[in-house]
Design a protein around this motif. Structure first.
Motif, PDB file in Angstrom:
ATOM      1  N   LYS A 477       5.179 -36.868 -77.706  1.00 26.18           N
ATOM      2  CA  LYS A 477       4.261 -36.226 -78.117  1.00 26.18           C
ATOM      3  C   LYS A 477       4.105 -34.829 -77.991  1.00 26.18           C
ATOM      4  CE  LYS A 477       2.589 -40.454 -78.609  1.00 26.18           C
ATOM      5  NZ  LYS A 477       2.701 -41.042 -80.149  1.00 26.18           N
ATOM      6  N   PHE A 478       4.908 -33.980 -77.497  1.00 23.13           N
ATOM      7  CA  PHE A 478       5.180 -32.706 -77.227  1.00 23.13           C
ATOM      8  C   PHE A 478       6.348 -32.205 -76.876  1.00 23.13           C
ATOM      9  CE2 PHE A 478       4.926 -28.694 -75.124  1.00 23.13           C
ATOM     10  CZ  PHE A 478       4.276 -27.912 -75.794  1.00 23.13           C
ATOM     11  N   PHE A 479       6.875 -31.237 -77.751  1.00 18.05           N
ATOM     12  CA  PHE A 479       8.002 -30.518 -77.130  1.00 18.05           C
ATOM     13  C   PHE A 479       8.072 -28.984 -77.580  1.00 18.05           C
ATOM     14  CE2 PHE A 479       8.643 -31.535 -81.633  1.00 18.05           C
ATOM     15  CZ  PHE A 479       9.003 -30.236 -82.342  1.00 18.05           C
ATOM     16  N   ASP A 480       8.795 -28.239 -76.791  1.00 27.58           N
ATOM     17  CA  ASP A 480       9.030 -26.814 -76.938  1.00 27.58           C
ATOM     18  C   ASP A 480      10.284 -26.565 -76.601  1.00 27.58           C
ATOM     19  OD1 ASP A 480       9.247 -24.289 -76.642  1.00 27.58           O
ATOM     20  OD2 ASP A 480       6.925 -23.854 -75.767  1.00 27.58           O
ATOM     21  N   PHE A 481      11.158 -26.194 -77.554  1.00 20.84           N
ATOM     22  CA  PHE A 481      12.609 -25.898 -77.584  1.00 20.84           C
ATOM     23  C   PHE A 481      12.945 -24.570 -77.262  1.00 20.84           C
ATOM     24  CE2 PHE A 481      12.762 -29.401 -80.514  1.00 20.84           C
ATOM     25  CZ  PHE A 481      13.386 -30.394 -79.880  1.00 20.84           C
ATOM     26  N   LYS A 497      -3.396 -34.629 -64.327  1.00 22.78           N
ATOM     27  CA  LYS A 497      -3.134 -33.505 -65.003  1.00 22.78           C
ATOM     28  C   LYS A 497      -2.218 -33.000 -64.911  1.00 22.78           C
ATOM     29  CE  LYS A 497      -8.400 -32.621 -65.118  1.00 22.78           C
ATOM     30  NZ  LYS A 497      -9.480 -31.860 -65.144  1.00 22.78           N
ATOM     31  N   ALA A 498      -1.576 -32.105 -65.919  1.00 25.56           N
ATOM     32  CA  ALA A 498      -0.373 -31.417 -65.801  1.00 25.56           C
ATOM     33  C   ALA A 498      -0.419 -30.269 -66.907  1.00 25.56           C
ATOM     34  CB  ALA A 498       0.812 -32.305 -66.527  1.00 25.56           C
ATOM     35  N   ASP A 499       0.137 -29.269 -66.352  1.00 26.57           N
ATOM     36  CA  ASP A 499       0.345 -27.929 -67.195  1.00 26.57           C
ATOM     37  C   ASP A 499       1.684 -27.493 -67.288  1.00 26.57           C
ATOM     38  OD1 ASP A 499      -2.555 -27.531 -67.450  1.00 26.57           O
ATOM     39  OD2 ASP A 499      -2.530 -26.608 -65.473  1.00 26.57           O
ATOM     40  N   PHE A 500       2.214 -27.458 -68.458  1.00 29.87           N
ATOM     41  CA  PHE A 500       3.467 -26.697 -68.813  1.00 29.87           C
ATOM     42  C   PHE A 500       3.343 -25.232 -68.725  1.00 29.87           C
ATOM     43  CE2 PHE A 500       5.647 -30.402 -71.330  1.00 29.87           C
ATOM     44  CZ  PHE A 500       5.690 -31.091 -70.091  1.00 29.87           C
ATOM     45  N   LYS A 501       3.931 -24.527 -68.324  1.00 34.61           N
ATOM     46  CA  LYS A 501       3.937 -23.033 -67.730  1.00 34.61           C
ATOM     47  C   LYS A 501       5.050 -22.249 -68.576  1.00 34.61           C
ATOM     48  CE  LYS A 501      -0.007 -23.437 -64.880  1.00 34.61           C
ATOM     49  NZ  LYS A 501      -0.735 -22.389 -63.617  1.00 34.61           N
ATOM     50  N   ILE A 502       4.823 -21.429 -69.541  1.00 38.34           N
ATOM     51  CA  ILE A 502       5.922 -20.695 -69.789  1.00 38.34           C
ATOM     52  C   ILE A 502       6.203 -19.250 -69.321  1.00 38.34           C
ATOM     53  CG2 ILE A 502       6.186 -22.180 -71.958  1.00 38.34           C
ATOM     54  CD1 ILE A 502       4.976 -19.933 -73.811  1.00 38.34           C
ATOM     55  N   VAL A 503       7.386 -18.796 -69.182  1.00 40.94           N
ATOM     56  CA  VAL A 503       7.355 -17.681 -68.784  1.00 40.94           C
ATOM     57  C   VAL A 503       8.694 -16.962 -69.512  1.00 40.94           C
ATOM     58  CG1 VAL A 503       8.709 -18.166 -66.636  1.00 40.94           C
ATOM     59  CG2 VAL A 503       7.362 -15.888 -66.696  1.00 40.94           C
ATOM     60  N   ASP A 504       8.619 -15.522 -69.787  1.00 31.39           N
ATOM     61  CA  ASP A 504       9.895 -14.790 -70.365  1.00 31.39           C
ATOM     62  C   ASP A 504      10.868 -14.565 -68.990  1.00 31.39           C
ATOM     63  OD1 ASP A 504      11.509 -13.297 -71.466  1.00 31.39           O
ATOM     64  OD2 ASP A 504      10.343 -11.638 -71.610  1.00 31.39           O
ATOM     65  N   ALA A 505      12.028 -15.030 -69.252  1.00 33.64           N
ATOM     66  CA  ALA A 505      13.103 -14.752 -68.105  1.00 33.64           C
ATOM     67  C   ALA A 505      14.018 -13.618 -68.323  1.00 33.64           C
ATOM     68  CB  ALA A 505      13.881 -16.068 -68.089  1.00 33.64           C
ATOM     69  N   LEU A 506      13.710 -12.896 -69.532  1.00 39.49           N
ATOM     70  CA  LEU A 506      14.558 -11.883 -69.623  1.00 39.49           C
ATOM     71  C   LEU A 506      13.996 -10.705 -69.362  1.00 39.49           C
ATOM     72  CD1 LEU A 506      16.339 -12.870 -73.195  1.00 39.49           C
ATOM     73  CD2 LEU A 506      17.072 -13.011 -70.682  1.00 39.49           C
ATOM     74  N   THR A 507      12.564 -10.529 -68.999  1.00 41.22           N
ATOM     75  CA  THR A 507      11.934  -9.146 -68.797  1.00 41.22           C
ATOM     76  C   THR A 507      11.366  -9.346 -67.301  1.00 41.22           C
ATOM     77  OG1 THR A 507      10.977  -9.251 -70.916  1.00 41.22           O
ATOM     78  CG2 THR A 507       9.981  -7.964 -69.208  1.00 41.22           C
ATOM     79  N   PRO A 508      11.993  -8.428 -66.465  1.00 38.79           N
ATOM     80  CA  PRO A 508      11.585  -8.443 -65.096  1.00 38.79           C
ATOM     81  C   PRO A 508       9.881  -8.518 -64.865  1.00 38.79           C
ATOM     82  CG  PRO A 508      13.406  -6.957 -65.144  1.00 38.79           C
ATOM     83  CD  PRO A 508      12.962  -7.427 -66.765  1.00 38.79           C
ATOM     84  N   ALA A 510       7.785 -10.614 -65.900  1.00 38.55           N
ATOM     85  CA  ALA A 510       6.950 -11.283 -66.693  1.00 38.55           C
ATOM     86  C   ALA A 510       5.961 -12.513 -65.890  1.00 38.55           C
ATOM     87  CB  ALA A 510       7.833 -12.098 -67.711  1.00 38.55           C
ATOM     88  N   LYS A 511       4.977 -12.586 -66.359  1.00 36.33           N
ATOM     89  CA  LYS A 511       3.992 -13.440 -65.760  1.00 36.33           C
ATOM     90  C   LYS A 511       3.887 -14.891 -66.578  1.00 36.33           C
ATOM     91  CE  LYS A 511       2.687 -10.227 -62.882  1.00 36.33           C
ATOM     92  NZ  LYS A 511       3.397 -10.346 -61.585  1.00 36.33           N
ATOM     93  N   PRO A 512       3.678 -15.942 -66.234  1.00 33.45           N
ATOM     94  CA  PRO A 512       3.576 -17.129 -66.791  1.00 33.45           C
ATOM     95  C   PRO A 512       2.228 -17.585 -67.598  1.00 33.45           C
ATOM     96  CG  PRO A 512       3.132 -17.599 -64.411  1.00 33.45           C
ATOM     97  CD  PRO A 512       3.574 -16.249 -64.619  1.00 33.45           C
ATOM     98  N   ALA A 513       2.416 -18.408 -68.675  1.00 34.98           N
ATOM     99  CA  ALA A 513       1.053 -18.587 -69.319  1.00 34.98           C
ATOM    100  C   ALA A 513       1.290 -20.201 -69.598  1.00 34.98           C
ATOM    101  CB  ALA A 513       1.106 -17.856 -70.475  1.00 34.98           C
ATOM    102  N   THR A 514       0.134 -20.673 -69.647  1.00 37.08           N
ATOM    103  CA  THR A 514       0.154 -22.055 -69.841  1.00 37.08           C
ATOM    104  C   THR A 514       0.136 -22.545 -71.387  1.00 37.08           C
ATOM    105  OG1 THR A 514      -1.451 -22.631 -68.120  1.00 37.08           O
ATOM    106  CG2 THR A 514      -1.149 -24.417 -69.532  1.00 37.08           C
ATOM    107  N   SER A 531      -4.867 -29.725 -74.093  1.00 36.86           N
ATOM    108  CA  SER A 531      -5.066 -28.128 -74.730  1.00 36.86           C
ATOM    109  C   SER A 531      -3.467 -27.749 -75.257  1.00 36.86           C
ATOM    110  CB  SER A 531      -5.299 -27.110 -73.624  1.00 36.86           C
ATOM    111  OG  SER A 531      -4.367 -27.158 -72.684  1.00 36.86           O
ATOM    112  N   GLY A 532      -3.477 -26.693 -75.969  1.00 34.36           N
ATOM    113  CA  GLY A 532      -2.213 -26.433 -76.381  1.00 34.36           C
ATOM    114  C   GLY A 532      -1.965 -26.555 -78.210  1.00 34.36           C
ATOM    115  N   SER A 533      -0.663 -26.513 -78.547  1.00 33.69           N
ATOM    116  CA  SER A 533      -0.795 -26.536 -80.065  1.00 33.69           C
ATOM    117  C   SER A 533      -1.299 -27.917 -80.266  1.00 33.69           C
ATOM    118  CB  SER A 533       0.712 -26.503 -80.408  1.00 33.69           C
ATOM    119  OG  SER A 533       0.877 -26.980 -81.759  1.00 33.69           O
TER     120      SER A 533
END
Length: 540
Positions: A477-481, A497-508, A510-514, A531-533
């Motif tokens: 039902k959801f993917f993020d490649f 409930k579950a939150d997928f949290k993304i964060v930039d791994a190339l910038t020292p 960097a903060k996560p976002a849901t 919530s989300g896309s």
């Protein structure tokens, strides 16, 4: 340290010969062991360069870990556990040993604690003290209090910065954090920032095979301050996947894709300096040394499967999907059809573990049954009914169906699979076939990698192409490649409930976002995105 509190436990410690509190005092005294203990010197200096960690908590106990650098022989340290961060109320003091044959690591068991209580701990040599770590014991067995659990996997050091781990360390009120494998990578895969280059190993190319080399790898990873912060903040539960030894290995053999396994690793670019069996032994030993968990003995020495009961609300089932598996079908085919995918008899778990798993999940009285799975259970298809990746459960489809059908027959409810490995966020519904058309069993939440690059980078396939394959997988039902990150789940009697949290791994820093939030109602094996896309991910 408070000398009065330390001396108050001396007689008890002497009586049990420095062993864990679980040993009965009535047992015969081992005078030879006691004599050896008296000859272990007290560590005077040393450095706590790799932090502290608490692992595998229960309602009344936990395992505490540290490593001491710059020692030349096994040496005694002091461990203190307190109910306050200033250590005014110490509840346990132990003399513990940093053992030379375990890379100067300490694995101390603490028992007799109170359920659902916060504690602080620290280690000390004569002149040095570690940072202070904290943990909370698990709820009592009859508790239905809400739970919060974080999980992640795939933290390749050179691929990026540990911003996901920093984010997990700063999450509020987690009961524990799970690492679903690939805590280290045995050689270089994903070059990233210039200050994260891995030059370990005999050839300086990041490839490790000997015990000393695996140990150096864990030391490098655990020197990272963000990873140390995570370990110090929450209890840690870990299982291994493949990279703790070698990419896509299977049981006592290399990956089935290997064309010359006696001389090369599976991609034929790294010469084998150590026979595979010895390499696996080295990887396993280094793993247990570096983790806050107790290694078994004898035939149980390298067993990592089992369960953690988290009050009455959840039970976490840990499986080992590497040590006992048969080799992958079709030479570990990737993005190619494999006619042998569903062949009966191929095992991922092995007979003993599978029997335990089927029985343990069926008899669990917990509201939520959480399956910590290294590899993806839901099918990911290249064409309808044909899996993309034979290293995941698609390559062991008959055993997958056997296990999941046994859960349906036993009336198992509220099964949620928490998964790592594939460096991609997926969320969907699990059926007995792994695909649409089977009997619903539960849901699966595949967390993205902490740093390791995703499928597009690894295969050289653009995300747009991968997204087009989604029409084969309406159960997903959801993917993020495209993003790295971690997952946090919250459990109550009525829902997960579950939150997928993304964060930039190339910038020292960097903060996560849901990026997406999901909900599952108790008793209903159906994932809902809240919530989300909201764009459709497969054709209607």
């Amino acid at each position: 340290m408070q000398d009065g509190q330390r001396s108050g436990l001396r007689r008890r410690e002497l009586l049990v010969g420095g062993a864990g509190a679980g040993i009965a005092l009535a047992a015969p005294l081992n005078y030879a062991a006691m004599a050896r203990g008296l000859r272990v010197p007290v560590a005077t200096g040393g450095k706590f360069a790799h932090g502290v960690s608490a692992g595998f908590p229960s309602s009344k106990g936990i395992t505490l870990w540290t490593r001491v650098s710059e020692l030349s022989k096994s040496s005694k340290l002091t461990l203190e556990v307190a109910t306050d961060k200033h250590f005014k109320h110490v509840v346990d003091t132990q003399d513990v040993v940093a053992e030379s044959n375990r890379d100067y690591t300490v694995h101390a068991q603490v028992k007799g604690l109170k359920p659902r209580e916060e504690y602080f701990y620290r280690f000390a040599t004569k002149h040095k003290s570690s940072r202070v770590g904290t943990f909370r014991t698990l709820p009592p067995s009859d508790s239905k209090e809400k739970l919060r659990i974080g999980y992640y996997s795939c933290q390749d050091y050179e691929a990026g910065y540990y911003n996901a781990q920093a984010g997990l360390a700063k999450e509020k009120d987690l009961d524990l954090v799970i690492c679903l494998g690939d805590y280290i990578y045995e050689h270089m895969y994903y070059p990233g920032p210039s200050d994260r280059v891995d030059t370990l190993g005999a050839n300086g190319d990041g490839d490790v095979q000997s015990l000393a080399e695996y140990r150096s790898k864990y030391r490098m990873y655990q020197s990272d301050k963000n990873l140390q912060a995570l370990h110090a903040a929450y209890p840690f539960v870990s299982i291994w996947d493949d990279h703790e030894v070698e990419d896509n290995y299977a049981g006592d053999q290399a990956d089935s894709a290997s064309t010359d396994p006696a001389n090369f690793e599976n991609n034929n670019s790294y010469p084998r300096r150590v026979p595979f069996g010895d390499r696996r032994k080295n990887g396993y030993k280094a793993f247990f040394e570096a983790m806050p968990r107790i290694q078994g003995t004898g035939g149980q020495k390298n067993v990592i499967y089992g369960s953690v009961k988290i009050g009455g609300l959840a039970e976490l089932f840990l499986t080992d999907q590497r040590q006992y598996r048969d080799q992958q079908p079709c030479a570990d085919a990737l993005l190619d059809p494999c006619p042998d995918e569903g062949t009966p008899g191929r095992t991922m778990l092995g007979a003993d573990q599978k029997a335990w798993f089927k029985k343990a999940v069926a008899k669990s009285k917990a509201t939520w049954k959480l399956w910590a799975s290294e590899v993806m259970v839901m099918s990911l298809d290249i064409t309808p009914g044909q899996g993309v990746n034979q290293d995941q459960w698609d390559g062991y489809a008959a055993e997958r169906t056997e296990i999941l059908e046994s859960f349906v027959a036993a009336g198992v409810q509220n099964l949620a699979v928490l998964t790592g490995d594939i460096h991609t966020f997926f969320a969907g519904n699990v059926s007995t076939t792994g695909r649409n058309g089977g009997t619903p069993v539960g849901v699966e939440l595949v967390g993205g990698s902490a740093t390791s690059l995703g499928i597009p980078e690894a295969l050289g396939v653009p995300s747009s192409t991968l997204k087009a394959l989604a029409g084969n997988d309406p159960h997903i039902k959801f993917f993020d490649f495209d993003h790295r990150g971690y997952t946090v789940v919250e459990l109550s009697k009525k829902e997960m409930k579950a939150d997928f949290k993304i964060v930039d791994a190339l910038t020292p820093g960097a903060k996560p976002a849901t990026v997406a939030t999901f909900q599952v109602a108790s008793g209903v094996p159906q994932l809902n995105q809240t919530s989300g896309s909201t764009r459709p991910i497969y054709p209607s």
